[in-house]
Design a protein around this motif. Structure first.
Motif, PDB file in Angstrom:
ATOM      1  N   PRO A  37      49.382  21.569  31.416  1.00  0.00           N
ATOM      2  CA  PRO A  37      49.652  20.764  31.422  1.00  0.00           C
ATOM      3  C   PRO A  37      50.596  21.712  32.779  1.00  0.00           C
ATOM      4  O   PRO A  37      51.181  22.185  32.516  1.00  0.00           O
ATOM      5  N   THR A  38      50.931  20.908  33.426  1.00  0.00           N
ATOM      6  CA  THR A  38      51.754  21.495  34.871  1.00  0.00           C
ATOM      7  C   THR A  38      53.447  21.439  34.610  1.00  0.00           C
ATOM      8  O   THR A  38      53.922  22.485  35.116  1.00  0.00           O
ATOM      9  N   TRP A  39      54.229  20.581  34.149  1.00  0.00           N
ATOM     10  CA  TRP A  39      55.132  20.554  33.825  1.00  0.00           C
ATOM     11  C   TRP A  39      55.366  20.819  32.081  1.00  0.00           C
ATOM     12  O   TRP A  39      54.783  20.625  31.383  1.00  0.00           O
ATOM     13  N   THR A  40      56.328  21.987  31.701  1.00  0.00           N
ATOM     14  CA  THR A  40      56.820  21.711  30.161  1.00  0.00           C
ATOM     15  C   THR A  40      58.072  21.482  30.556  1.00  0.00           C
ATOM     16  O   THR A  40      59.084  21.985  31.211  1.00  0.00           O
ATOM     17  N   LEU A  41      58.461  21.072  29.117  1.00  0.00           N
ATOM     18  CA  LEU A  41      59.499  20.729  28.598  1.00  0.00           C
ATOM     19  C   LEU A  41      60.012  21.318  27.398  1.00  0.00           C
ATOM     20  O   LEU A  41      59.419  21.093  26.402  1.00  0.00           O
ATOM     21  N   SER A  42      60.973  22.334  27.130  1.00  0.00           N
ATOM     22  CA  SER A  42      61.353  22.881  26.246  1.00  0.00           C
ATOM     23  C   SER A  42      62.811  23.000  25.946  1.00  0.00           C
ATOM     24  O   SER A  42      64.018  22.380  26.726  1.00  0.00           O
ATOM     25  N   SER A  43      63.489  23.101  24.237  1.00  0.00           N
ATOM     26  CA  SER A  43      64.817  22.871  24.419  1.00  0.00           C
ATOM     27  C   SER A  43      65.517  23.891  23.075  1.00  0.00           C
ATOM     28  O   SER A  43      64.384  24.227  22.467  1.00  0.00           O
ATOM     29  N   ASN A  44      66.512  24.087  22.820  1.00  0.00           N
ATOM     30  CA  ASN A  44      66.762  24.617  22.025  1.00  0.00           C
ATOM     31  C   ASN A  44      68.945  24.017  21.876  1.00  0.00           C
ATOM     32  O   ASN A  44      68.922  23.592  22.163  1.00  0.00           O
ATOM     33  N   ILE A  45      68.538  24.406  20.473  1.00  0.00           N
ATOM     34  CA  ILE A  45      70.427  24.244  19.707  1.00  0.00           C
ATOM     35  C   ILE A  45      70.675  25.799  18.715  1.00  0.00           C
ATOM     36  O   ILE A  45      69.730  26.009  17.869  1.00  0.00           O
ATOM     37  N   GLY A  46      72.056  25.772  18.749  1.00  0.00           N
ATOM     38  CA  GLY A  46      72.388  26.621  17.909  1.00  0.00           C
ATOM     39  C   GLY A  46      74.214  26.608  17.314  1.00  0.00           C
ATOM     40  O   GLY A  46      74.926  25.981  18.375  1.00  0.00           O
ATOM     41  N   LEU A  47      74.033  27.025  16.389  1.00  0.00           N
ATOM     42  CA  LEU A  47      75.374  27.031  15.717  1.00  0.00           C
ATOM     43  C   LEU A  47      75.467  28.321  15.772  1.00  0.00           C
ATOM     44  O   LEU A  47      74.926  29.144  14.806  1.00  0.00           O
ATOM     45  N   VAL A  48      76.834  29.072  16.457  1.00  0.00           N
ATOM     46  CA  VAL A  48      76.654  30.619  16.571  1.00  0.00           C
ATOM     47  C   VAL A  48      78.239  30.530  15.562  1.00  0.00           C
ATOM     48  O   VAL A  48      79.173  29.364  15.748  1.00  0.00           O
ATOM     49  N   SER A  49      78.700  31.997  15.020  1.00  0.00           N
ATOM     50  CA  SER A  49      79.491  32.210  14.121  1.00  0.00           C
ATOM     51  C   SER A  49      80.890  31.982  14.881  1.00  0.00           C
ATOM     52  O   SER A  49      81.796  32.306  14.661  1.00  0.00           O
ATOM     53  N   ASP A  50      80.447  32.881  16.768  1.00  0.00           N
ATOM     54  CA  ASP A  50      81.641  32.922  17.390  1.00  0.00           C
ATOM     55  C   ASP A  50      80.963  33.325  18.775  1.00  0.00           C
ATOM     56  O   ASP A  50      79.900  33.697  18.834  1.00  0.00           O
ATOM     57  N   TYR A  51      81.413  32.739  19.344  1.00  0.00           N
ATOM     58  CA  TYR A  51      80.621  32.574  21.174  1.00  0.00           C
ATOM     59  C   TYR A  51      81.574  33.567  21.617  1.00  0.00           C
ATOM     60  O   TYR A  51      82.647  33.273  22.883  1.00  0.00           O
ATOM     61  N   TYR A  52      80.842  34.596  22.494  1.00  0.00           N
ATOM     62  CA  TYR A  52      81.596  35.993  23.261  1.00  0.00           C
ATOM     63  C   TYR A  52      80.833  36.115  24.405  1.00  0.00           C
ATOM     64  O   TYR A  52      78.839  35.989  24.546  1.00  0.00           O
ATOM     65  N   VAL A  53      81.498  36.294  25.501  1.00  0.00           N
ATOM     66  CA  VAL A  53      81.109  36.343  26.607  1.00  0.00           C
ATOM     67  C   VAL A  53      81.428  37.780  27.513  1.00  0.00           C
ATOM     68  O   VAL A  53      82.868  37.373  27.585  1.00  0.00           O
ATOM     69  N   ARG A  54      80.838  38.639  27.682  1.00  0.00           N
ATOM     70  CA  ARG A  54      81.480  39.979  28.511  1.00  0.00           C
ATOM     71  C   ARG A  54      83.181  39.826  27.641  1.00  0.00           C
ATOM     72  O   ARG A  54      84.393  40.774  28.234  1.00  0.00           O
ATOM     73  N   GLY A  55      83.184  40.291  26.780  1.00  0.00           N
ATOM     74  CA  GLY A  55      83.521  40.978  25.209  1.00  0.00           C
ATOM     75  C   GLY A  55      84.828  40.140  24.490  1.00  0.00           C
ATOM     76  O   GLY A  55      85.750  40.345  23.904  1.00  0.00           O
ATOM     77  N   VAL A  56      85.422  38.179  25.180  1.00  0.00           N
ATOM     78  CA  VAL A  56      85.878  37.534  25.680  1.00  0.00           C
ATOM     79  C   VAL A  56      85.145  36.548  23.891  1.00  0.00           C
ATOM     80  O   VAL A  56      84.720  36.272  24.704  1.00  0.00           O
ATOM     81  N   SER A  57      85.722  35.428  23.621  1.00  0.00           N
ATOM     82  CA  SER A  57      85.730  34.834  22.605  1.00  0.00           C
ATOM     83  C   SER A  57      86.270  34.136  23.364  1.00  0.00           C
ATOM     84  O   SER A  57      87.269  33.528  23.274  1.00  0.00           O
ATOM     85  N   GLN A  58      84.871  32.725  23.812  1.00  0.00           N
ATOM     86  CA  GLN A  58      85.113  31.732  24.377  1.00  0.00           C
ATOM     87  C   GLN A  58      85.325  30.883  23.442  1.00  0.00           C
ATOM     88  O   GLN A  58      85.721  29.257  23.507  1.00  0.00           O
ATOM     89  N   SER A  59      85.283  31.043  21.823  1.00  0.00           N
ATOM     90  CA  SER A  59      85.436  29.963  21.371  1.00  0.00           C
ATOM     91  C   SER A  59      86.619  30.468  20.330  1.00  0.00           C
ATOM     92  O   SER A  59      86.533  29.270  18.983  1.00  0.00           O
ATOM     93  N   TRP A  60      87.532  31.415  20.619  1.00  0.00           N
ATOM     94  CA  TRP A  60      89.023  31.421  19.532  1.00  0.00           C
ATOM     95  C   TRP A  60      88.757  31.792  18.515  1.00  0.00           C
ATOM     96  O   TRP A  60      88.966  31.552  17.767  1.00  0.00           O
ATOM     97  N   HIS A  61      87.734  32.332  17.965  1.00  0.00           N
ATOM     98  CA  HIS A  61      86.419  33.440  16.789  1.00  0.00           C
ATOM     99  C   HIS A  61      86.028  32.371  15.644  1.00  0.00           C
ATOM    100  O   HIS A  61      86.706  32.412  14.787  1.00  0.00           O
TER     101      HIS A  61
END
Length: 127
Positions: A37-61
């Motif tokens: 195929p010339t085009w490929t479609l993929s997906s992902n899904i997840g449930l994480v315990s805490d979402y951190y970016v650059r040391g800051v919790s985006q989901s408030w722990h």
């Protein structure tokens, strides 16, 4: 002699289908390889315990639900969207982060193994 002929006939009957099967598999592999195929479609899904970016919790722990969809082309072009639930405590009036991105992956033929990526990404917080 009769037993030898009977044994040879039985063995031939058992071996012949495996040769035919191997030939069919080789033909299918050749068709599959040509029809990449010339085009490929993929997906992902997840449930994480805490979402951190650059040391800051985006989901408030707290746990966060995340997911994304990616579309790629055999030429090297790609695009996608990814999202995560976040806490309004981190970003006032926002409960969702959406990341959109697109770009191109390529290689430099003069130097074996050297590649590059050119792309752009945007982070959006509705509301």
């Amino acid at each position: 002699m009769r037993k030898s002929l009977l044994s040879l006939a039985v063995l031939s009957a058992l071996v012949a289908p495996s040769f035919a099967s191997a030939a069919e598999e080789a033909a299918e592999a050749a068709v599959t390889k040509e029809a990449e195929p010339t085009w490929t479609l993929s997906s992902n899904i997840g449930l994480v315990s805490d979402y951190y970016v650059r040391g800051v919790s985006q989901s408030w722990h707290k746990p966060a639900l995340q997911g994304g969809v990616d579309l790629t082309h055999s030429s090297g072009f790609y695009t996608g969207i990814w999202g995560s639930s976040i806490s309004p405590n981190t970003f006032p009036d926002a409960s969702l982060e959406i990341d959109a991105y697109a770009g191109y992956n390529g290689s430099i033929s003069a130097i074996e193994g050297l590649g590059y990526t050119v792309g752009a990404i945007g982070y959006f917080y509705p509301n």
